[in-house]
Enzyme design. Structure first.
Site, PDB file in Angstrom:
ATOM      1  N   GLU A 122      36.061 -10.502  -2.878  1.00  0.00           N
ATOM      2  CA  GLU A 122      35.063 -10.139  -3.893  1.00  0.00           C
ATOM      3  C   GLU A 122      34.546  -8.720  -3.657  1.00  0.00           C
ATOM      4  OE1 GLU A 122      34.902 -11.751  -6.462  1.00  0.00           O
ATOM      5  OE2 GLU A 122      34.985 -13.892  -6.141  1.00  0.00           O
ATOM      6  N   ARG A 174      41.943  -7.523 -17.832  1.00  0.00           N
ATOM      7  CA  ARG A 174      43.385  -7.338 -17.605  1.00  0.00           C
ATOM      8  C   ARG A 174      43.642  -6.150 -16.680  1.00  0.00           C
ATOM      9  NH1 ARG A 174      43.682  -9.155 -22.767  1.00  0.00           N
ATOM     10  NH2 ARG A 174      43.522  -7.084 -23.692  1.00  0.00           N
ATOM     11  N   THR A 205      40.331 -18.505  -9.807  1.00  0.00           N
ATOM     12  CA  THR A 205      40.764 -17.138 -10.086  1.00  0.00           C
ATOM     13  C   THR A 205      42.163 -17.189 -10.723  1.00  0.00           C
ATOM     14  OG1 THR A 205      40.800 -14.912  -9.145  1.00  0.00           O
ATOM     15  CG2 THR A 205      41.914 -16.601  -7.903  1.00  0.00           C
ATOM     16  N   ASP A 220      39.096 -16.784  -2.993  1.00  0.00           N
ATOM     17  CA  ASP A 220      38.191 -15.627  -2.901  1.00  0.00           C
ATOM     18  C   ASP A 220      37.056 -15.889  -1.921  1.00  0.00           C
ATOM     19  OD1 ASP A 220      39.273 -13.732  -4.916  1.00  0.00           O
ATOM     20  OD2 ASP A 220      39.039 -15.480  -6.210  1.00  0.00           O
ATOM     21  N   GLY A 254      34.269 -16.674 -12.607  1.00  0.00           N
ATOM     22  CA  GLY A 254      35.286 -16.146 -13.501  1.00  0.00           C
ATOM     23  C   GLY A 254      35.019 -14.695 -13.861  1.00  0.00           C
ATOM     24  N   GLU A 270      34.249 -14.107 -17.638  1.00  0.00           N
ATOM     25  CA  GLU A 270      32.932 -14.696 -17.949  1.00  0.00           C
ATOM     26  C   GLU A 270      31.814 -13.824 -17.376  1.00  0.00           C
ATOM     27  OE1 GLU A 270      35.565 -16.183 -16.762  1.00  0.00           O
ATOM     28  OE2 GLU A 270      35.983 -17.947 -17.992  1.00  0.00           O
ATOM     29  N   ARG A 271      32.069 -13.272 -16.186  1.00  0.00           N
ATOM     30  CA  ARG A 271      31.092 -12.395 -15.500  1.00  0.00           C
ATOM     31  C   ARG A 271      30.842 -11.145 -16.344  1.00  0.00           C
ATOM     32  NH1 ARG A 271      33.734 -12.445 -10.259  1.00  0.00           N
ATOM     33  NH2 ARG A 271      33.003 -14.587 -10.271  1.00  0.00           N
ATOM     34  N   ASP A 313      40.285 -22.812  -0.883  1.00  0.00           N
ATOM     35  CA  ASP A 313      39.742 -21.856  -1.846  1.00  0.00           C
ATOM     36  C   ASP A 313      40.356 -20.485  -1.502  1.00  0.00           C
ATOM     37  OD1 ASP A 313      37.934 -20.503  -3.665  1.00  0.00           O
ATOM     38  OD2 ASP A 313      36.793 -19.918  -1.890  1.00  0.00           O
TER      39      ASP A 313
HETATM   40  C1  XBP Z   1      36.457 -16.851  -7.633  1.00  0.00           C
HETATM   41  C2  XBP Z   1      35.964 -16.281  -8.881  1.00  0.00           C
HETATM   42  C3  XBP Z   1      36.808 -15.332  -9.599  1.00  0.00           C
HETATM   43  C4  XBP Z   1      36.968 -13.968  -8.951  1.00  0.00           C
HETATM   44  C5  XBP Z   1      37.642 -13.029  -9.899  1.00  0.00           C
HETATM   45  O1  XBP Z   1      36.876 -18.150  -7.910  1.00  0.00           O
HETATM   46  O2  XBP Z   1      34.890 -16.594  -9.332  1.00  0.00           O
HETATM   47  O3  XBP Z   1      36.229 -15.158 -10.829  1.00  0.00           O
HETATM   48  O4  XBP Z   1      35.706 -13.433  -8.665  1.00  0.00           O
HETATM   49  O5  XBP Z   1      38.840 -13.547 -10.352  1.00  0.00           O
HETATM   50  P1  XBP Z   1      37.217 -19.184  -6.700  1.00  0.00           P
HETATM   51  P2  XBP Z   1      39.218 -13.533 -11.893  1.00  0.00           P
HETATM   52  O6  XBP Z   1      35.993 -19.331  -5.853  1.00  0.00           O
HETATM   53  O7  XBP Z   1      37.582 -20.446  -7.414  1.00  0.00           O
HETATM   54  O8  XBP Z   1      38.377 -18.628  -5.915  1.00  0.00           O
HETATM   55  O9  XBP Z   1      38.906 -12.173 -12.394  1.00  0.00           O
HETATM   56  O10 XBP Z   1      40.687 -13.866 -11.936  1.00  0.00           O
HETATM   57  O11 XBP Z   1      38.380 -14.588 -12.576  1.00  0.00           O
END
Ligand code: XBP
Length: 267
Positions: A17, A82, A123, A10, A51, A54-55, A8
């Site tokens: 995060e 973006r 991500t 993040d 995401g 989505e957040r 993984d």
């Molecule tokens: C981590 C996430 C991501 C990041 C932000 O996913 O939930 O949404 O917080 O990245 P994972 P994006 O645990 O699978 O690494 O803005 O690109 O979504």
């Protein structure tokens, strides 16, 4: 027998995060003249939504100054997201997101043992590229047998899609892989794909309920504080040898203990 380690990103490779995405989201809000900001605590709550885009959409439901029209919300979330990703990459380039303790050493263990690795994250690919380019160099992809990101697996964790696609890419059965995750949603995604997980606590999931992992501990950089206990009395960190041992204990507890020295690699 483990044939691949699935990483993984993040929270597992780095504290992205709190120190990356959150900071970048708030800078994006400011730059675009959006009225709200997220506190460290609020972002922790919002991490229940996987995401970044989505957040944002989820949070807009409770923001008085957010557009009420669905199409406008989607457009605004896209613009913020973006810019957030550009700002995130800029933060990475400043060196503010170091790899977590023990990560570089475990990557090296895998390379030396010929253990295949994959990136398994929901991500965006650009965020993964920014982070790994900064730490592993421009040719970081060559260190991984497969790289699966949001673009390859649009169903976010805890959906198992990204893990199922990783297994497909690697041509492995679930029992031949071991995931390293920090978040309950990531652990759930891997387990739903039949993949065992070693869970390493990150800032936001320090006390989260993580019951389905073969081992849970505070850091790959420490052999202390793990459940089950790390057997690596000779080392201060979690080694590939230890990951293999935990995986074997999960599937053949009695035999694993008796035969580990004969079967495990020397480091
Ligand atoms: C981590 C996430 C991501 C990041 C932000 O996913 O939930 O949404 O917080 O990245 P994972 P994006 O645990 O699978 O690494 O803005 O690109 O979504």
């Amino acid at each position: 027998m483990i044939r691949a380690i699935l990483w993984d990103v993040d929270g597992t490779l780095a504290e992205t995060e709190r120190d990356g995405h959150l900071v970048a989201f708030n800078r994006a809000f400011e730059t675009l003249g959006v009225a709200w900001r997220w506190s460290e605590a609020r972002y922790g709550e919002l991490l229940a939504v996987a995401g970044g885009r989505e957040r944002l959409l989820h949070d807009m439901r409770s923001q008085a100054s957010a557009p009420t029209d669905g199409a406008l919300q989607v457009a605004l979330a896209g613009r913020i997201h973006r810019l957030k990703n550009q700002l995130y990459a800029a933060i990475v380039r400043t060196g503010a997101l170091p790899l977590r303790a023990g990560v570089a050493e475990l990557l090296q263990d895998c390379a030396e043992a010929g253990m295949r690795m994959a990136i398994v994250t929901t991500t965006s690919a650009a965020n993964v590229d920014a982070l790994l380019r900064a730490h592993l160099g421009a040719h970081w992809r060559s260190r991984f047998a497969a790289v699966l990101c949001a673009e390859q697996a649009p169903q976010k964790k805890p959906d198992p899609q990204v893990y199922l696609r990783a297994l497909q890419a690697l041509r492995l059965q679930p029992r031949q892989a071991l995931a390293i995750e920090d978040a309950p949603a990531g652990v759930a995604a891997a387990r739903a794909a039949g993949v065992d997980v070693v869970a390493v606590r990150s800032f936001y999931f320090a006390n989260a309920e993580i019951a389905a992992a073969v081992a849970v501990g505070p850091s790959l950089g420490s052999a202390r504080g793990w459940r089950p206990a790390s057997e690596a009395a000779d080392t201060q960190r979690i080694t590939l040898r230890q990951l293999i041992q935990w995986h074997r204990l999960q599937h053949a507890p009695a035999r694993a203990a008796a035969s580990s020295d004969r079967i495990l690699p020397s480091r």
